[in-house]
Scaffold this motif. Structure first.
Motif, mmCIF file in Angstrom:
data_model
loop_
_atom_site.group_PDB
_atom_site.id
_atom_site.type_symbol
_atom_site.label_atom_id
_atom_site.label_comp_id
_atom_site.label_asym_id
_atom_site.label_seq_id
_atom_site.Cartn_x
_atom_site.Cartn_y
_atom_site.Cartn_z
ATOM 1 N N LEU A 65 106.681 68.094 -25.192
ATOM 2 C CA LEU A 65 107.233 69.504 -24.668
ATOM 3 C C LEU A 65 106.581 70.584 -25.199
ATOM 4 C CD1 LEU A 65 109.363 70.907 -23.080
ATOM 5 C CD2 LEU A 65 110.742 70.796 -25.306
ATOM 6 N N THR A 66 105.919 70.458 -26.493
ATOM 7 C CA THR A 66 105.107 71.524 -26.914
ATOM 8 C C THR A 66 103.944 71.671 -26.036
ATOM 9 O OG1 THR A 66 105.963 71.411 -29.162
ATOM 10 C CG2 THR A 66 104.090 72.408 -29.095
ATOM 11 N N ARG A 67 103.053 70.538 -25.929
ATOM 12 C CA ARG A 67 101.785 70.466 -25.191
ATOM 13 C C ARG A 67 102.224 71.110 -23.687
ATOM 14 N NH1 ARG A 67 100.876 69.481 -29.808
ATOM 15 N NH2 ARG A 67 100.816 71.743 -29.708
ATOM 16 N N ALA A 68 103.350 70.535 -23.071
ATOM 17 C CA ALA A 68 103.647 70.831 -21.894
ATOM 18 C C ALA A 68 103.983 72.290 -21.550
ATOM 19 C CB ALA A 68 104.941 70.026 -21.323
ATOM 20 N N VAL A 69 104.474 72.902 -22.661
ATOM 21 C CA VAL A 69 104.761 74.226 -22.564
ATOM 22 C C VAL A 69 103.574 75.168 -22.599
ATOM 23 C CG1 VAL A 69 105.746 76.228 -24.007
ATOM 24 C CG2 VAL A 69 107.261 74.378 -23.451
ATOM 25 N N GLU A 70 102.698 74.669 -23.592
ATOM 26 C CA GLU A 70 101.371 75.326 -23.533
ATOM 27 C C GLU A 70 100.351 75.241 -22.211
ATOM 28 O OE1 GLU A 70 100.518 74.119 -28.404
ATOM 29 O OE2 GLU A 70 99.657 73.148 -26.722
ATOM 30 N N SER A 71 100.557 74.246 -21.488
ATOM 31 C CA SER A 71 99.849 73.971 -20.551
ATOM 32 C C SER A 71 100.462 74.737 -19.274
ATOM 33 C CB SER A 71 99.872 72.471 -19.969
ATOM 34 O OG SER A 71 98.969 71.705 -21.017
ATOM 35 N N LEU A 72 101.694 74.843 -19.177
ATOM 36 C CA LEU A 72 102.490 75.660 -18.173
ATOM 37 C C LEU A 72 101.897 76.964 -18.695
ATOM 38 C CD1 LEU A 72 104.620 75.928 -16.027
ATOM 39 C CD2 LEU A 72 106.592 76.055 -17.677
ATOM 40 N N GLY A 73 102.074 77.527 -19.466
ATOM 41 C CA GLY A 73 101.524 78.840 -19.982
ATOM 42 C C GLY A 73 100.103 79.274 -19.254
ATOM 43 N N ASP A 74 99.086 78.173 -19.675
ATOM 44 C CA ASP A 74 97.862 78.329 -18.974
ATOM 45 C C ASP A 74 97.930 78.083 -17.415
ATOM 46 O OD1 ASP A 74 96.667 78.411 -21.443
ATOM 47 O OD2 ASP A 74 96.383 76.000 -21.495
ATOM 48 N N VAL A 75 98.490 77.394 -17.051
ATOM 49 C CA VAL A 75 98.683 77.343 -15.543
ATOM 50 C C VAL A 75 99.256 78.350 -14.698
ATOM 51 C CG1 VAL A 75 99.863 76.095 -13.545
ATOM 52 C CG2 VAL A 75 98.579 74.626 -15.333
ATOM 53 N N LEU A 76 100.409 79.032 -15.432
ATOM 54 C CA LEU A 76 100.925 80.233 -14.876
ATOM 55 C C LEU A 76 99.924 81.444 -15.052
ATOM 56 C CD1 LEU A 76 104.482 79.886 -16.137
ATOM 57 C CD2 LEU A 76 103.763 79.815 -13.938
ATOM 58 N N ARG A 77 99.052 81.487 -16.008
ATOM 59 C CA ARG A 77 98.322 82.476 -16.087
ATOM 60 C C ARG A 77 97.237 82.343 -15.018
ATOM 61 N NH1 ARG A 77 96.160 86.275 -19.725
ATOM 62 N NH2 ARG A 77 97.663 85.595 -21.323
ATOM 63 N N ILE A 78 96.418 81.309 -14.581
ATOM 64 C CA ILE A 78 95.619 81.074 -13.708
ATOM 65 C C ILE A 78 96.301 81.329 -12.323
ATOM 66 C CG2 ILE A 78 94.399 79.120 -12.432
ATOM 67 C CD1 ILE A 78 94.036 77.732 -15.264
ATOM 68 N N ALA A 79 97.439 80.964 -12.380
ATOM 69 C CA ALA A 79 98.205 81.429 -10.724
ATOM 70 C C ALA A 79 98.287 82.754 -10.600
ATOM 71 C CB ALA A 79 99.643 80.791 -10.530
ATOM 72 N N VAL A 80 98.829 83.375 -11.541
ATOM 73 C CA VAL A 80 98.650 85.017 -11.655
ATOM 74 C C VAL A 80 97.238 85.617 -11.266
ATOM 75 C CG1 VAL A 80 99.018 87.034 -13.003
ATOM 76 C CG2 VAL A 80 100.880 85.069 -12.849
ATOM 77 N N SER A 81 96.340 85.105 -11.947
ATOM 78 C CA SER A 81 94.959 85.630 -11.901
ATOM 79 C C SER A 81 94.499 85.450 -10.566
ATOM 80 C CB SER A 81 94.165 84.890 -12.719
ATOM 81 O OG SER A 81 92.792 85.368 -12.631
ATOM 82 N N ARG A 82 94.595 84.227 -9.920
ATOM 83 C CA ARG A 82 94.401 83.935 -8.560
ATOM 84 C C ARG A 82 94.800 84.755 -7.540
ATOM 85 N NH1 ARG A 82 92.565 77.367 -8.904
ATOM 86 N NH2 ARG A 82 90.881 77.714 -10.453
ATOM 87 N N GLY A 83 96.335 84.819 -7.764
ATOM 88 C CA GLY A 83 97.027 85.549 -6.590
ATOM 89 C C GLY A 83 96.747 86.964 -6.763
ATOM 90 N N GLU A 84 96.147 87.587 -7.804
ATOM 91 C CA GLU A 84 95.661 88.920 -7.964
ATOM 92 C C GLU A 84 94.540 89.228 -7.091
ATOM 93 O OE1 GLU A 84 95.861 89.981 -12.035
ATOM 94 O OE2 GLU A 84 97.954 90.474 -11.967
ATOM 95 N N ARG A 85 93.767 87.997 -6.977
ATOM 96 C CA ARG A 85 92.636 88.308 -6.305
ATOM 97 C C ARG A 85 92.532 88.029 -4.926
ATOM 98 N NH1 ARG A 85 89.117 84.546 -9.330
ATOM 99 N NH2 ARG A 85 91.001 83.728 -10.524
ATOM 100 N N ILE A 86 93.735 87.625 -4.408
ATOM 101 C CA ILE A 86 93.676 87.261 -2.870
ATOM 102 C C ILE A 86 93.528 88.659 -2.081
ATOM 103 C CG2 ILE A 86 95.254 86.612 -1.099
ATOM 104 C CD1 ILE A 86 96.614 84.799 -2.992
ATOM 105 N N PRO A 87 92.575 88.435 -0.969
ATOM 106 C CA PRO A 87 92.186 89.624 -0.380
ATOM 107 C C PRO A 87 93.433 90.220 0.562
ATOM 108 C CG PRO A 87 90.441 87.962 -0.006
ATOM 109 C CD PRO A 87 91.603 87.352 -0.929
ATOM 110 N N GLY A 88 93.648 91.636 0.412
ATOM 111 C CA GLY A 88 94.668 91.981 1.354
ATOM 112 C C GLY A 88 95.932 92.024 0.734
ATOM 113 N N ARG A 89 95.885 91.391 -0.653
ATOM 114 C CA ARG A 89 97.290 91.379 -1.323
ATOM 115 C C ARG A 89 97.786 92.737 -1.595
ATOM 116 N NH1 ARG A 89 97.983 92.092 -6.343
ATOM 117 N NH2 ARG A 89 99.795 91.283 -7.673
ATOM 118 N N ASP A 90 98.964 93.291 -1.544
ATOM 119 C CA ASP A 90 99.509 94.480 -1.651
ATOM 120 C C ASP A 90 99.533 94.667 -3.282
ATOM 121 O OD1 ASP A 90 100.006 95.011 0.877
ATOM 122 O OD2 ASP A 90 102.059 94.830 0.612
ATOM 123 N N THR A 91 99.169 95.809 -3.890
ATOM 124 C CA THR A 91 99.248 95.788 -5.291
ATOM 125 C C THR A 91 100.292 96.882 -5.548
ATOM 126 O OG1 THR A 91 97.448 97.674 -5.160
ATOM 127 C CG2 THR A 91 96.490 95.421 -5.604
#
Length: 91
Positions: A65-91
């Motif tokens: 569970l500890t490793r899963a929580v760490e990985s989930l945090g990393d994956v969520l950061r990546i998703a946010v980062s990539r979502g923020e870079r989608i062209p035409g995305r409202d800011t």
């Protein structure tokens, strides 16, 4: 601005300001993201194995569970980062 896949020494978010996705720091961030995603796949497989094993003890479950929580945090950061870079995305 690109949210980087790591935090500063103070735990705060790090950002990269560049229009060049081929810059050295952009490529490093891409490599770190790829490594984090691969690690998350491994952690997920391990956590599933622990959960499916009825003989898994508390230590194994806590570790998974500890490793899963760490990985989930990393994956969520990546998703946010990539979502923020989608062209035409409202800011």
């Amino acid at each position: 601005m690109r949210l980087l896949p790591w935090t500063g020494t103070d735990g705060k978010a790090c950002y990269l300001s560049t229009d060049d996705p081929g810059s050295l720091l952009s490529r490093l961030a891409d490599d770190v993201e790829a490594s984090q995603l691969a690690s998350a796949e491994t952690v997920l497989a391990g956590a599933r194995a622990v959960l499916h094993d009825g003989k898994s003890g508390e230590r194994a479950v806590r570790f998974a569970l500890t490793r899963a929580v760490e990985s989930l945090g990393d994956v969520l950061r990546i998703a946010v980062s990539r979502g923020e870079r989608i062209p035409g995305r409202d800011t």
